[in-house]
Design a protein around this motif. Structure first.
Motif, short mmCIF file in Angstrom:
data_model
loop_
_atom_site.label_atom_id
_atom_site.label_comp_id
_atom_site.label_asym_id
_atom_site.label_seq_id
_atom_site.Cartn_x
_atom_site.Cartn_y
_atom_site.Cartn_z
N MET A 201 23.79 79.15 37.77
CA MET A 201 23.74 78.27 38.93
C MET A 201 25.07 78.21 39.66
SD MET A 201 20.61 77.32 39.09
CE MET A 201 20.47 75.83 40.05
N ILE A 202 26.18 78.23 38.94
CA ILE A 202 27.48 78.26 39.59
C ILE A 202 27.62 79.54 40.41
CG2 ILE A 202 29.95 78.58 39.14
CD1 ILE A 202 29.10 75.69 39.07
N GLY A 203 27.07 80.63 39.89
CA GLY A 203 27.12 81.88 40.64
C GLY A 203 26.26 81.88 41.89
N ARG A 204 25.19 81.12 41.87
CA ARG A 204 24.27 81.10 43.01
C ARG A 204 24.68 80.09 44.08
NH1 ARG A 204 18.86 80.46 39.27
NH2 ARG A 204 18.91 82.52 38.26
N ILE A 205 25.31 79.00 43.66
CA ILE A 205 25.65 77.92 44.59
C ILE A 205 27.16 77.90 44.78
CG2 ILE A 205 25.47 75.46 45.09
CD1 ILE A 205 23.05 75.34 43.26
N SER A 206 27.63 78.59 45.76
CA SER A 206 29.06 78.69 46.03
C SER A 206 29.53 77.51 46.87
CB SER A 206 29.36 79.99 46.77
OG SER A 206 28.75 79.97 48.05
N ARG A 236 29.87 64.69 56.89
CA ARG A 236 29.69 66.00 56.25
C ARG A 236 30.82 66.28 55.26
NH1 ARG A 236 27.96 67.59 61.73
NH2 ARG A 236 25.68 67.80 61.67
N ARG A 237 32.03 65.92 55.61
CA ARG A 237 33.16 66.12 54.70
C ARG A 237 32.96 65.33 53.41
NH1 ARG A 237 36.30 65.85 59.42
NH2 ARG A 237 36.78 63.64 59.04
N ARG A 238 32.41 64.13 53.54
CA ARG A 238 32.20 63.29 52.34
C ARG A 238 31.17 63.92 51.42
NH1 ARG A 238 33.02 61.28 48.37
NH2 ARG A 238 33.19 59.08 47.79
N TYR A 239 30.07 64.41 51.97
CA TYR A 239 29.07 65.08 51.14
C TYR A 239 29.66 66.34 50.50
CZ TYR A 239 25.15 62.16 52.64
OH TYR A 239 24.29 61.11 52.84
N LEU A 240 30.39 67.11 51.28
CA LEU A 240 30.98 68.34 50.76
C LEU A 240 31.96 68.04 49.63
CD1 LEU A 240 31.44 71.39 50.87
CD2 LEU A 240 33.08 71.01 52.73
N ASP A 241 32.81 67.05 49.82
CA ASP A 241 33.78 66.70 48.79
C ASP A 241 33.08 66.25 47.51
OD1 ASP A 241 35.80 67.31 50.54
OD2 ASP A 241 36.29 65.21 51.02
N TYR A 242 32.05 65.44 47.67
CA TYR A 242 31.33 64.92 46.50
C TYR A 242 30.64 66.04 45.73
CZ TYR A 242 27.70 62.45 43.87
OH TYR A 242 26.87 62.00 42.87
N LEU A 243 29.88 66.87 46.43
CA LEU A 243 29.14 67.93 45.76
C LEU A 243 30.07 68.97 45.16
CD1 LEU A 243 26.27 68.34 48.37
CD2 LEU A 243 26.09 67.32 46.09
N SER A 244 31.16 69.26 45.85
CA SER A 244 32.12 70.24 45.34
C SER A 244 32.83 69.71 44.10
CB SER A 244 33.15 70.58 46.42
OG SER A 244 32.52 71.20 47.52
N ALA A 245 33.17 68.43 44.11
CA ALA A 245 33.83 67.84 42.94
C ALA A 245 32.92 67.89 41.72
CB ALA A 245 34.26 66.41 43.24
N ARG A 246 31.64 67.58 41.91
CA ARG A 246 30.70 67.63 40.79
C ARG A 246 30.48 69.07 40.31
NH1 ARG A 246 28.25 63.71 38.76
NH2 ARG A 246 26.41 64.87 38.07
N ARG A 247 30.60 70.02 41.20
CA ARG A 247 30.45 71.43 40.82
C ARG A 247 31.65 71.93 40.04
NH1 ARG A 247 32.17 76.28 42.61
NH2 ARG A 247 30.72 78.06 42.63
N GLY A 248 32.81 71.33 40.24
CA GLY A 248 34.04 71.80 39.61
C GLY A 248 34.07 71.56 38.11
N ALA A 249 34.83 72.40 37.41
CA ALA A 249 34.97 72.27 35.96
C ALA A 249 36.05 71.23 35.63
CB ALA A 249 35.33 73.63 35.36
N PRO A 250 35.90 70.56 34.49
CA PRO A 250 34.76 70.61 33.57
C PRO A 250 33.60 69.78 34.11
CG PRO A 250 36.36 69.03 32.77
CD PRO A 250 36.97 69.66 33.99
N ARG A 251 32.39 70.21 33.87
CA ARG A 251 31.22 69.54 34.41
C ARG A 251 30.65 68.59 33.35
NH1 ARG A 251 31.75 74.25 36.88
NH2 ARG A 251 30.94 75.57 35.22
#
Length: 276
Positions: A201-206, A236-251
């Motif tokens: 999933m990390i590979g598919r969702i960049s 949009r920045r807030r959504y991007l920051d939130y989703l990117s932070a959750r995607r980041g390691a460690p999850r």
């Protein structure tokens, strides 16, 4: 990366769907039948934002989801509908709404009868996806998985990303929540290797994919009601920051899902509750 998100015109209100609290409806459009969620329903535009973001991300990740579209509702649409509750919803939904293509003849997924339709890898991918997006709404009580033409299809992500209902209270700890409610996920017991799913999933969702999806959300939905953002760009920045932070390691959500799966394996089987 850009997202291909069609905008369709609602032409006929076919019938309400009395499942869930948002009173979606089957609507005829200039591209056939769609199940439309209306911004004028009680859950408001944020449920549509979640539906759109989760749906587009799911499709980019290769998960089975019906076609997603924006659906324009005109001021005269459904004016002959006799139900006053539906009239109120439609009156508050002029402009852009969100729809999924209607799967005629589909029925709710039951793991006891159709569990073999979801391979272990797909089940693991879905557990990962729902834990990432904090989606509490894929349980035995409320599957939000349909079976259509012998295959599973995901629907109804309006409850996901629930942090956006109170952005002001979302600090780092809430952003990185492990999402303990993943223990109730419909497919947790059927899921395969969750660490392998994580790699897939990390590979598919960049990061680029997340940005493109957030950019595709219409300003009319992001700013439907007064909120914490000065403009759509800030939202949009807030959504991007939130989703990117959750995607980041460690999850933390991945570790919690692995823990919950191990706990489930040692627990007695749970009785399947009635469908919604």
């Amino acid at each position: 990366m850009t997202i291909d998100l069609p905008t369709l015109r609602a032409t006929r209100y076919v019938q309400p769907l009395h499942e869930g609290g948002s009173l979606p409806a089957v609507v005829d459009t200039d591209d056939g039948l769609y199940v439309v969620k209306f911004r004028g329903a009680g859950q408001g535009a944020l449920a549509l934002v979640a539906e759109l973001v989760a749906g587009l991300l799911a499709r980019l990740a290769g998960l089975p989801l019906p076609d997603v579209a924006l659906v324009e509702v005109s001021p005269v649409f459904g004016r002959n509908e006799p139900d006053p509750e539906i009239q109120d919803i439609l009156h508050g939904s002029h402009g852009v709404n969100v729809g999924l293509r209607y799967l005629d003849g589909a029925f709710n997924f039951d793991p006891l009868a159709a569990g073999d339709l979801v391979p272990a890898d797909l089940a693991a991918d879905l557990v990962w996806f729902d834990a990432w997006l904090t989606n509490p709404d894929r349980t035995a009580r409320n599957p939000n998985v349909l079976v259509w033409r012998g295959a599973p299809w995901l629907i109804d992500h309006g409850a996901a990303i629930y942090a956006h209902h109170d952005w002001a209270a979302v600090d780092v700890a809430r952003t990185l929540t492990p999402f303990e409610r993943i223990r109730d996920h419909l497919l947790l017991g059927a899921a395969g290797d969750l660490e392998a799913a994580d790699a897939r999933m990390i590979g598919r969702i960049s990061e680029e994919a997340i940005g493109a999806v957030v950019e595709a959300v219409p300003e009319a939905l992001l700013l439907d009601r007064p909120g914490p953002f000065a403009d759509a760009a800030a939202a949009r920045r807030r959504y991007l920051d939130y989703l990117s932070a959750r995607r980041g390691a460690p999850r933390a959500f991945l570790l919690e899902a692995i823990r919950a799966k191990a706990a489930l394996a040692g627990a007695p089987p749970r009785r399947l509750e009635a469908r919604r």
